[in-house]
Design an enzyme around this catalytic site. Structure first.
Site, short mmCIF file in Angstrom:
data_model
loop_
_atom_site.label_atom_id
_atom_site.label_comp_id
_atom_site.label_asym_id
_atom_site.label_seq_id
_atom_site.Cartn_x
_atom_site.Cartn_y
_atom_site.Cartn_z
N CYS A 286 0.82 -1.22 0.00
CA CYS A 286 0.00 0.00 0.00
C CYS A 286 0.85 1.27 0.00
CB CYS A 286 -0.98 0.05 1.16
SG CYS A 286 -2.17 -1.32 1.14
N GLY A 287 0.29 2.33 -0.51
CA GLY A 287 0.96 3.62 -0.56
C GLY A 287 0.07 4.71 0.00
#
Length: 297
Positions: free
Chosen positions: A2-3
């Site tokens: 995830c970012g």
């Protein structure tokens, strides 16, 4: 994986650029989360409450809103963006409108509510999601975004971040909570409801609950360090503010940059390199178990 990206503007002259800057930051985090993406933008306020509604398409949303206006015998200000529509309703009607939607429009979800906050999220590459909602055209004082790699649940829109469980409150998360099922049951006994089994929604609900009990955002985030077990980075938005906290181990990557004009967050520094004046920013890694918070004055 995830970012996460986040941008809090100190300089009001930059507010027309918020959406474009966030869009570029979000796209840079594509390889950290190619499954789905979401954005919370804090823009102009409304006299009542903005309800961000999501449906299968604009036709279904338009039909539902038409029925809603007929039932309540009035028209509502609205802005349509792809599968979402932001509906401005009187604050005193919000509860009844939500109840009507739940009873009569099972295919329509209330994604968020607040005076300033709008949330947009969908399955797809971050660049595609940003383009569908025309994120680049949005203005505001601050916003947060998330690109998701679904490692623990299905690739569906309801699993995309941000999650919102309170007015003008939202949260994005990178990591995993080990006690979210027990915490979910506790919060349900306190009257909170949840739409998904996602641990991030539990984290959002926890902060909402603590603040309803009288804690400040900073105090709620500090208590999350002991009450929520796991590894995590949280980036939180409220009507007036923006905050970041990492768990005591801080195994998830995070970097921040601050100038006189803004504060920015990225899971990696490359998400920040396109920001104006980044070459003169104070760039730092947020410390473990320390709350960083900024508010509009």
């Amino acid at each position: 994986m995830c970012g996460i990206v986040g941008l809090f503007l100190k300089n009001p002259n930059l507010e027309p650029q918020l959406g474009k800057l966030l869009s570029d930051m979000l796209e840079t985090m594509t390889d950290r989360g190619p499954d789905s993406a979401g954005i919370a933008v804090y823009g102009s306020d409304t006299e009542g409450v903005k309800l961000t509604l999501r449906g299968p398409d604009q036709a279904a949303l338009a039909e539902t809103i038409s029925q809603l206006e007929s039932v309540f015998d009035r028209s509502f200000a609205k802005t349509a963006r792809d599968t979402h529509t932001v509906l401005s309703v009187p604050a005193e009607r919000e509860t009844k409108i939500r109840a009507w939607l739940k009873e009569n429009a099972p295919g329509i979800d209330v994604v968020s509510a607040g005076k300033r906050m709008e949330i947009y999220k969908e399955v797809g590459l971050p660049a595609s999601v940003a383009e569908r909602f025309d994120l680049a055209s949005m203005s505001g004082s601050h916003g947060i975004g998330h690109t998701r790699m679904a490692t623990e649940s299905a690739v569906v829109t309801n699993g995309a971040h941000p999650f919102s469980t309170g007015l003008d409150e939202c949260l994005v998360h990178n990591g995993s909570l080990s006690n979210h099922n027990g915490m979910r049951r506790k919060l349900q006994r306190e009257g909170l409801t949840f739409k998904t089994q996602n641990d991030t929604e539990v984290a959002a609900g926890y902060l909402s609950w603590r603040m309803r009990e009288g804690a400040s955002l900073k105090e709620a985030l500090e208590s999350s360090l002991t009450d929520l077990d796991g590894f995590f980075t949280f980036v939180v938005g409220t009507e007036n503010g923006f905050a970041v906290v990492r768990d005591p181990i801080a195994c998830k990557p995070a970097v921040m940059a601050e100038t006189d004009d803004y504060v920015a967050f990225g899971s990696e520094y490359r998400a920040l390199v396109g920001l104006p004046g980044i070459e003169n920013a104070r760039v730092f890694e947020p410390e473990p178990a320390k709350v960083y918070a900024w508010e509009r004055h």
